[in-house]
Design a protein around this motif. Structure first.
Motif, PDB file in Angstrom:
ATOM      1  N   ALA A   1       9.999 -11.172   9.190  1.00 15.87           N
ATOM      2  CA  ALA A   1       9.110 -10.053   8.845  1.00 15.87           C
ATOM      3  C   ALA A   1       9.834  -9.039   7.961  1.00 15.87           C
ATOM      4  N   LEU A   2      11.123  -8.817   8.227  1.00 17.18           N
ATOM      5  CA  LEU A   2      11.892  -7.857   7.433  1.00 17.18           C
ATOM      6  C   LEU A   2      12.006  -8.288   5.976  1.00 17.18           C
ATOM      7  N   ALA A   3      11.906  -9.600   5.724  1.00 16.99           N
ATOM      8  CA  ALA A   3      11.930 -10.079   4.339  1.00 16.99           C
ATOM      9  C   ALA A   3      10.736  -9.548   3.560  1.00 16.99           C
ATOM     10  N   GLY A   4       9.716  -9.049   4.273  1.00 15.34           N
ATOM     11  CA  GLY A   4       8.572  -8.444   3.604  1.00 15.34           C
ATOM     12  C   GLY A   4       8.926  -7.232   2.773  1.00 15.34           C
ATOM     13  N   PHE A   5      10.089  -6.616   3.030  1.00 18.39           N
ATOM     14  CA  PHE A   5      10.548  -5.525   2.159  1.00 18.39           C
ATOM     15  C   PHE A   5      10.533  -5.966   0.696  1.00 18.39           C
ATOM     16  N   GLY A   6      10.923  -7.218   0.467  1.00 15.80           N
ATOM     17  CA  GLY A   6      10.965  -7.721  -0.901  1.00 15.80           C
ATOM     18  C   GLY A   6       9.594  -7.824  -1.528  1.00 15.80           C
ATOM     19  N   GLY A   7       8.577  -8.160  -0.734  1.00 12.22           N
ATOM     20  CA  GLY A   7       7.222  -8.263  -1.264  1.00 12.22           C
ATOM     21  C   GLY A   7       6.635  -6.918  -1.622  1.00 12.22           C
ATOM     22  N   GLY A   8       7.001  -5.877  -0.874  1.00 11.24           N
ATOM     23  CA  GLY A   8       6.497  -4.549  -1.178  1.00 11.24           C
ATOM     24  C   GLY A   8       7.025  -4.005  -2.492  1.00 11.24           C
ATOM     25  N   ASN A   9       8.203  -4.483  -2.911  1.00 17.03           N
ATOM     26  CA  ASN A   9       8.840  -3.973  -4.130  1.00 17.03           C
ATOM     27  C   ASN A   9       7.970  -4.100  -5.369  1.00 17.03           C
ATOM     28  N   PHE A  10       7.118  -5.130  -5.405  1.00 17.38           N
ATOM     29  CA  PHE A  10       6.287  -5.352  -6.591  1.00 17.38           C
ATOM     30  C   PHE A  10       5.424  -4.123  -6.880  1.00 17.38           C
ATOM     31  N   ALA A  11       4.786  -3.584  -5.848  1.00 19.52           N
ATOM     32  CA  ALA A  11       3.862  -2.471  -6.044  1.00 19.52           C
ATOM     33  C   ALA A  11       4.573  -1.224  -6.563  1.00 19.52           C
ATOM     34  N   SER A  12       5.704  -0.895  -5.958  1.00 18.85           N
ATOM     35  CA  SER A  12       6.423   0.308  -6.398  1.00 18.85           C
ATOM     36  C   SER A  12       7.026   0.120  -7.782  1.00 18.85           C
TER      37      SER A  12
ATOM     38  N   MET B   1       5.847  -1.797 -10.239  1.00 19.61           N
ATOM     39  CA  MET B   1       4.772  -1.714 -11.232  1.00 19.61           C
ATOM     40  C   MET B   1       4.295  -0.269 -11.386  1.00 19.61           C
ATOM     41  N   SER B   2       4.192   0.440 -10.278  1.00 18.19           N
ATOM     42  CA  SER B   2       3.781   1.845 -10.335  1.00 18.19           C
ATOM     43  C   SER B   2       4.768   2.668 -11.149  1.00 18.19           C
ATOM     44  N   ASN B   3       6.048   2.437 -10.944  1.00 19.67           N
ATOM     45  CA  ASN B   3       7.080   3.184 -11.658  1.00 19.67           C
ATOM     46  C   ASN B   3       7.032   2.922 -13.159  1.00 19.67           C
ATOM     47  N   ILE B   4       6.986   1.657 -13.551  1.00 15.94           N
ATOM     48  CA  ILE B   4       7.002   1.309 -14.974  1.00 15.94           C
ATOM     49  C   ILE B   4       5.728   1.792 -15.661  1.00 15.94           C
ATOM     50  N   ASN B   5       4.641   1.853 -14.944  1.00 13.59           N
ATOM     51  CA  ASN B   5       3.382   2.327 -15.510  1.00 13.59           C
ATOM     52  C   ASN B   5       3.518   3.748 -16.062  1.00 13.59           C
ATOM     53  N   PHE B   6       4.356   4.577 -15.441  1.00 13.53           N
ATOM     54  CA  PHE B   6       4.550   5.959 -15.889  1.00 13.53           C
ATOM     55  C   PHE B   6       5.402   6.046 -17.163  1.00 13.53           C
ATOM     56  N   PHE B   7       6.235   5.042 -17.420  1.00 16.38           N
ATOM     57  CA  PHE B   7       7.206   5.142 -18.505  1.00 16.38           C
ATOM     58  C   PHE B   7       6.653   4.755 -19.874  1.00 16.38           C
ATOM     59  N   PHE B   8       5.608   3.913 -19.922  1.00 18.17           N
ATOM     60  CA  PHE B   8       5.195   3.341 -21.203  1.00 18.17           C
ATOM     61  C   PHE B   8       3.844   3.870 -21.665  1.00 18.17           C
ATOM     62  N   PRO B   9       3.650   3.952 -22.994  1.00 22.35           N
ATOM     63  CA  PRO B   9       2.351   4.356 -23.528  1.00 22.35           C
ATOM     64  C   PRO B   9       1.318   3.263 -23.286  1.00 22.35           C
ATOM     65  N   GLN B  10       0.053   3.635 -23.325  1.00 29.12           N
ATOM     66  CA  GLN B  10      -1.027   2.699 -23.018  1.00 29.12           C
ATOM     67  C   GLN B  10      -0.950   1.452 -23.897  1.00 29.12           C
ATOM     68  N   ARG B  11      -0.600   1.629 -25.175  1.00 26.35           N
ATOM     69  CA  ARG B  11      -0.600   0.505 -26.109  1.00 26.35           C
ATOM     70  C   ARG B  11       0.486  -0.516 -25.809  1.00 26.35           C
ATOM     71  N   GLU B  12       1.503  -0.133 -24.998  1.00 28.47           N
ATOM     72  CA  GLU B  12       2.598  -1.055 -24.691  1.00 28.47           C
ATOM     73  C   GLU B  12       2.703  -1.395 -23.207  1.00 28.47           C
ATOM     74  N   LYS B  13       1.764  -0.902 -22.410  1.00 26.25           N
ATOM     75  CA  LYS B  13       1.843  -1.159 -20.971  1.00 26.25           C
ATOM     76  C   LYS B  13       1.619  -2.629 -20.640  1.00 26.25           C
TER      77      LYS B  13
ATOM     78  N   PHE C   1       0.827  -1.210   0.000  1.00 24.25           N
ATOM     79  CA  PHE C   1       0.000   0.000   0.000  1.00 24.25           C
ATOM     80  C   PHE C   1       0.864   1.264   0.000  1.00 24.25           C
ATOM     81  N   PRO C   2       1.767   1.455   0.988  1.00 30.87           N
ATOM     82  CA  PRO C   2       2.592   2.671   0.945  1.00 30.87           C
ATOM     83  C   PRO C   2       3.599   2.674  -0.201  1.00 30.87           C
ATOM     84  N   TYR C   3       4.102   1.495  -0.580  1.00 31.54           N
ATOM     85  CA  TYR C   3       5.090   1.445  -1.656  1.00 31.54           C
ATOM     86  C   TYR C   3       4.514   1.999  -2.957  1.00 31.54           C
ATOM     87  N   THR C   4       3.214   1.803  -3.186  1.00 39.58           N
ATOM     88  CA  THR C   4       2.581   2.282  -4.413  1.00 39.58           C
ATOM     89  C   THR C   4       2.724   3.795  -4.572  1.00 39.58           C
ATOM     90  N   PHE C   5       2.663   4.525  -3.449  1.00 36.12           N
ATOM     91  CA  PHE C   5       2.662   5.990  -3.512  1.00 36.12           C
ATOM     92  C   PHE C   5       4.044   6.601  -3.333  1.00 36.12           C
TER      93      PHE C   5
END
Length: 468
Positions: free
Chosen positions: A150-161, A163-175, A102-106
């Motif tokens: 529990a600290l290994a959960g840092f790795g699970g949060g990475n997915f959200a951030s 995906m959020s980052n790459i979403n900004f880089f690509f046009p809709q047709r290639e997302k 949740f926080p990683y997304t923002f």
């Protein structure tokens, strides 16, 4: 004529403001939808950021799943944890990782994609180094071990951030392709961790004792490479802003929560079974928990995560052709049939039959992952009133709402990685068998089938007349 030509050649420049590179690898005027800018260098920049994002997320998934392999090795290292404690060590990273999504997304729009990738990759050093020290001493208290898990959960949060980052880089047709590659690159990390770690701890053995500490320390050089790569090659986009209004709208929409439940069933099953599969094999078939390959040993548990990861894009393609809801129903049906087969064949005591039925389940979870993710944009587009939601993403506000919903759904779905090991552990503790837990999963899959059919396949449903 010369004047006309000059005017025409100047037009693209007005439509496509030049990219401005500022200190801190910040890019201004980023617009991937502008064809001139995209083909004039934007694609290369986006692809470079995608490659390093995949690598960082790949390592994140590896760290997220380290305890699924380490737990199996703890008895040989002198640890005497009971069944309940063992399954808490397996499931705690999933609980924390899902919550961090949740926080990683923002944090990407807040701090910048490059900056947050550097930070999030650096955070992976904490659980890997800590794991190395903790498992080196069998006197380490369970509470400390649980905290490090529990600290290994840092790795699970990475997915959200990521995906959020790459979403900004690509046009809709290639997302679709870009986000698919990004997700698959992360998922493959589960399989890689489960095949590499057993090798590493045996090769690094001191005498007859496996060096379990290497399960964490082995990845430190790769994490340092990811940090350097993000620092040197990735970018921050000045126009990557968080849309809190879209997030609020997604939170209010009931279909965000319906799809979250379905994603617990698909991705939650994948990550939950992947994390617990090494333990299941060690418990039910200890003689098959490790195979010698030269001087090292491997566990075939990695095949589950590998099959699930590779089948995910196939689920997306099937959903593109037939509609995500239909494919999701078939995926849940296959998961229920596979789970029933596991229960019925467990008394036979045949490892290869057990492995085959579980691989069937993993393939179904991967297909379901792809199809449910494909459903999300179609559902929100259909509800916005477009004529064909399967090919039309809707207006800007719909796209933003969809993006926010995807982040929420991916976070909630990851809680399945906590639920499945916990239910299996409770079943084993109470009945000395996994059968009760698996029957519960079968019942859940039947409920998921009913939910999907009721909301998205009924002629009078919320998306009636649309192929979602």
């Amino acid at each position: 004529m010369a004047s006309s030509t000059a005017t025409e050649s100047a037009a693209p420049a007005l439509e496509s403001p030049a990219l401005v590179h500022r200190p801190g690898r910040v890019i201004d005027n980023w617009d991937p939808e502008n064809h001139v800018q995209w083909e004039g260098g934007g694609r290369a920049i986006a692809s470079l950021n995608l490659r390093w994002s995949i690598f960082a997320e790949f390592l994140g998934f590896i760290v997220w799943q380290l305890w699924s392999i380490v737990v199996v090795q703890l008895p040989a290292a002198g640890f005497t944890f009971d069944i309940g404690q063992t399954f808490w060590l397996i499931s705690m990273p999933a609980l924390v990782g899902a919550t961090l999504r949740f926080p990683y997304t923002f944090l990407v729009p807040k701090l910048g994609g490059r900056n947050w990738t550097i930070i999030s990759a650096a955070l992976l050093l904490i659980p890997t180094i800590s794991l190395g020290f903790a498992v080196s001493n069998p006197e380490t208290p369970f509470g400390v071990m649980l905290l490090i898990a529990a600290l290994a959960g840092f790795g699970g949060g990475n997915f959200a951030s990521s995906m959020s980052n790459i979403n900004f880089f690509f046009p809709q047709r290639e997302k679709g392709v870009a986000l698919g590659l990004n997700a698959a690159g992360g998922n493959i990390g589960v399989a890689v961790a489960q095949i590499v770690v057993p090798f590493v701890i045996v090769i690094g053995a001191v005498g007859a004792t496996k060096n379990i500490a290497l399960a964490g320390w082995f990845w430190i050089p790769f994490i340092l490479i990811a940090i350097f790569g993000a620092y040197k090659f990735m970018h921050n986009l000045s126009n990557a802003k968080a849309d809190f209004a879209a997030s609020a709208a997604a939170l209010r929409d009931p279909h965000t929560w319906i799809m979250s439940v379905l994603y617990i069933g698909t991705f939650g099953s994948f990550i939950g079974f992947a994390s617990v599969f090494p333990k299941l094999i060690a418990t039910q078939f200890p003689e098959y928990s490790s195979f010698q390959v030269g001087a090292a040993g491997i566990t075939l548990a990695f095949l589950g995560a590998l099959v699930g990861s590779l089948s995910r894009p196939f689920g997306g393609k099937l959903a593109d052709r037939f509609g995500g809801a239909k494919v999701t129903v078939l995926a849940f049906t296959a998961m229920a049939v596979g789970a029933l087969a596991v229960v019925l064949t467990l008394p036979v005591g045949n490892f290869w039959l057990f492995l085959g039925t579980f691989l069937f389940i993993f393939a179904a979870t991967g297909i379901g992952n792809g199809s449910t993710y494909r459903m999300i944009p179609s559902i929100f587009s259909a509800r916005s009133g477009v004529k064909d939601a399967h090919i039309n993403s809707g207006d800007v506000s719909t796209v933003r709402k969809t993006s926010a919903a995807i982040g929420i759904i991916s976070a909630i779905g990851a809680y399945g990685g906590f639920i499945i090991p916990q239910v299996l552990g409770l079943s084993l503790s109470a009945t000395s068998s996994y059968a009760t837990a698996i029957y519960c999963f079968i019942g859940a899959y039947v409920v998921f089938i009913a939910i999907t059919a009721f909301f998205y396949l009924r002629r009078s449903g919320a998306v009636a007349g649309q192929r979602v």
